[in-house]
Scaffold this motif. Structure first.
Motif, PDB file in Angstrom:
ATOM      1  N   GLN D  79       5.558 -43.723 -40.304  1.00 33.67           N
ATOM      2  CA  GLN D  79       6.459 -42.560 -40.305  1.00 33.67           C
ATOM      3  C   GLN D  79       6.481 -41.927 -41.686  1.00 33.67           C
ATOM      4  O   GLN D  79       6.540 -42.602 -42.695  1.00 33.67           O
ATOM      5  CB  GLN D  79       7.894 -42.969 -39.936  1.00 33.67           C
ATOM      6  N   SER D  81       8.615 -38.653 -43.573  1.00 32.29           N
ATOM      7  CA  SER D  81       9.640 -37.603 -43.446  1.00 32.29           C
ATOM      8  C   SER D  81       9.643 -36.745 -44.692  1.00 32.29           C
ATOM      9  O   SER D  81       9.571 -37.264 -45.802  1.00 32.29           O
ATOM     10  CB  SER D  81      11.024 -38.223 -43.294  1.00 32.29           C
ATOM     11  N   THR D  83      11.975 -33.906 -46.594  1.00 35.27           N
ATOM     12  CA  THR D  83      13.290 -33.259 -46.598  1.00 35.27           C
ATOM     13  C   THR D  83      13.250 -32.045 -47.512  1.00 35.27           C
ATOM     14  O   THR D  83      12.919 -32.152 -48.688  1.00 35.27           O
ATOM     15  CB  THR D  83      14.364 -34.252 -47.083  1.00 35.27           C
ATOM     16  N   THR D  99      14.982 -31.964 -42.437  1.00 32.98           N
ATOM     17  CA  THR D  99      14.018 -33.076 -42.531  1.00 32.98           C
ATOM     18  C   THR D  99      13.044 -33.010 -41.368  1.00 32.98           C
ATOM     19  O   THR D  99      13.454 -33.016 -40.213  1.00 32.98           O
ATOM     20  CB  THR D  99      14.752 -34.432 -42.528  1.00 32.98           C
ATOM     21  N   SER D 101       9.941 -34.941 -39.564  1.00 34.05           N
ATOM     22  CA  SER D 101       9.330 -36.285 -39.536  1.00 34.05           C
ATOM     23  C   SER D 101       8.214 -36.345 -38.514  1.00 34.05           C
ATOM     24  O   SER D 101       8.252 -35.637 -37.507  1.00 34.05           O
ATOM     25  CB  SER D 101      10.367 -37.344 -39.140  1.00 34.05           C
TER      26      SER D 101
END
Ligand SMILES: Nc1ncnc2c1ncn2[C@@H]1O[C@H](COP(=O)(O)OP(=O)(O)OP(=O)(O)O)[C@@H](O)[C@H]1O
Ligand SMILES: Nc1ncnc2c1ncn2[C@@H]1O[C@H](COP(=O)(O)OP(=O)(O)OP(=O)(O)O)[C@@H](O)[C@H]1O
Ligand SMILES: [Mg+2]
Ligand SMILES: [Mg+2]
Lengths: 157, 165, 157, 165
Positions: D79, D81, D83, D99, D101
């Motif tokens: 994963q 992400s 932001t 955010t 992801s």
């Protein structure tokens, strides 16, 4: 023909495994024939595993790891079948300081047999040279050359 | 056998006659961007009989000849000479020092010389074939090409081992 | 569509000429349309002339000159149409010290508008950063990150 | 708008949850060869919806997931992400912080999320198209690729100007 190829391959493969783990300070690497039963046409695979890592495809190596792996292959070819001289143009550009140091050590060892002409921006590599030439260019686009003592080379960097 | 000297004149950015003396061991060449360092490597490949213009970062033989600069007119000829120490007779020729030269003229004509006397490219290739200097891809590793062997397909890599055999 | 392309092209071309001679400290460069009468399909040519040299094809530029010319193009695109952030992965690897200095000056100027994340081995470039992260790897092949103050970054190099 | 934070977990060599906080201006990332610096650049491209595996130095989506190391088993999921500070509302969504992801599982399945809620890749691309973050080749310049624009043919370079338009 086939036996000469196979003998050379085996010798280079042995050197490659050893030089790779010298340059990477660990890890292991192999050369493998894609089709050992057909020596006339077989290709050559490279498997490289930097220290601490799982064995992965060459494409996953980092920029510096690729340069170092390729240099290990070059050095093993030179060990087995030296050319009278070898020109290296910024092969150390992607290497970090620790790898430049190991590269330099091996280069100095090979330089007993093979003459090297090394184009570099790396201070560590310049320090291994007996002779240093500085190239510059005037405003007329003409290359000029100066022979430098090692201490002068520091200044040009 | 080792390379004692390179002389470049009119070759790429080396408009003036420029000599590099080499000892055995390691020689370093340093300098700012664009000053002509890689042109030296190209000059060595060219003098050894390189046929591929792309490898020399050129389109035609005329790109080997100094094109001129501010206040400096272009050259009419490019010449690179490589002088080898042959005391160990690894080059099958009866001289203790052997100089191989290549010249290019604006007409597109190329000349090859050994110790000053003109010969054919075929003769140079034959002379080199007998020594460990023959067409070896790993004699000159070009800038940015260090990892080229890793990008080859397995069957293409085979040629490296055949050369070394 | 065509007018938007042409307006952008003209603006980038103007910036490119200016940034090129800032980065090279002289010389000149242009962007030219290969077919100005057909704005829908025309290509874009790059002409670069480092200081003191004759105008030549891009292929004759040196490794460092190519990197600097390409960076000038990138910077001119960012001037005309900034992205919120830009990641540069070792774009300065082939540059000598003087060119790293000029690259850094222009980067600091652009950083007023665009956020930069710069991966580099060059000390000069690191010194321009407000924040520095050091990446390392344990013997388990897992990347670890440390936030460094500038003086600590000196040591990691 | 600027990038405030990247979080990687199970993505390539980032087996553990790793966070980078960014301010505006310049952030430098340094470190030895092979430690994961370029993997961060790949992670950013991937989270923005990159479809081409070759650009990510991979063959398949599974190459995004940590394969394991000495004494360390492989991850089941990757994963990344990103932001963004959206106080200037350049992303057409009513949050001051956004955010984005992306997740990949060993099954080959990929998931996309915005502020924690799952969406389609199409939705992400639509959201980004409205901002200056859309598919810009010059948002991430990969290692060794700085001079790629010079090697393009003139008609291929045109795309750079169309993106900027
Ligand atoms: N035929 C020619 N006549 C004049 N100059 C030439 C010719 N061919 C190439 N050049 C010049 O040589 C320069 C490139 O030299 P070279 O590639 O050797 O640089 P370098 O010292 O290796 O630099 P870097 O450190 O950036 O790799 C170019 O700027 C080009 O203008
Ligand atoms: N899926 C994965 N799982 C674990 N490790 C991975 C994975 N994909 C890549 N890697 C590792 O990441 C390493 C490369 O990282 P990266 O290219 O980011 O290095 P780098 O810090 O940029 O180095 P350099 O300074 O040499 O460019 C490789 O050694 C590879 O083993
Ligand atoms: Mg060069
Ligand atoms: Mg990298």
């Amino acid at each position: 023909m086939e036996t000469a190829f196979k003998e050379t391959f085996d010798a280079v493969a042995k050197e490659f495994a050893e030089i790779f783990s010298r340059l990477f300070d660990g890890g292991e690497a192999q050369l493998a024939l894609t089709d050992p039963d057909d020596l006339l046409n077989t290709g050559v695979d490279i498997v490289a595993r930097p220290p601490g890592k799982r064995s992965q495809r060459l494409a996953l190596l980092s920029g510096g790891e690729r340069a170092l792996t390729a240099t290990a292959l070059l050095f093993s070819l030179l060990e087995v079948s030296a050319t009278p001289f070898c020109v290296l143009d910024e092969v150390d550009a992607m290497l970090d300081e620790a790898n430049v140091g190991r590269f330099r050590t091996k280069l100095e060892e090979l330089a007993q047999e093979t003459q090297f002409i090394v184009i570099t921006h790396n201070r560590g590599t310049v320090e291994s040279a007996r002779t240093v030439y500085g190239v510059s260019m005037g405003s007329d686009a003409v290359s000029q050359v100066v022979s430098l003592r090692i201490d002068e080379a520091e200044a040009v960097g | 056998m080792y390379l004692k000297r390179i002389t470049l004149q009119g070759y790429k950015s080396f408009a003036e006659k420029t000599e590099f003396e080499f000892a055995e061991g390691i020689t370093a060449i340093i300098g700012p961007n664009g000053t002509g360092k890689s042109n030296i490597a190209d000059g060595i490949r060219w003098a050894l009989g390189e046929r591929s213009m792309t490898t020399l970062r050129a389109k035609s033989s005329a790109d080997m000849i100094f094109v001129g600069g501010d206040g400096r007119s272009r050259a009419g000829m490019a010449q690179v000479s490589l002088t080898f120490d042959n005391t160990d007779a690894s080059l099958p020729i009866d001289f203790s020092e052997v100089t191989i030269s290549r010249r290019a003229y604006r007409s597109g004509e190329n000349e090859y010389l050994i110790n000053g006397s003109q010969i054919l490219l075929r003769d140079i290739e034959e002379l080199l074939a007998g020594s460990s200097l023959s067409e070896r891809t790993y004699t000159v590793i070009g800038q940015g090409l260090v990892d080229a062997a890793l990008s080859l397909r397995p069957d293409e890599r085979r040629a490296l081992f055949e050369e070394a055999a």
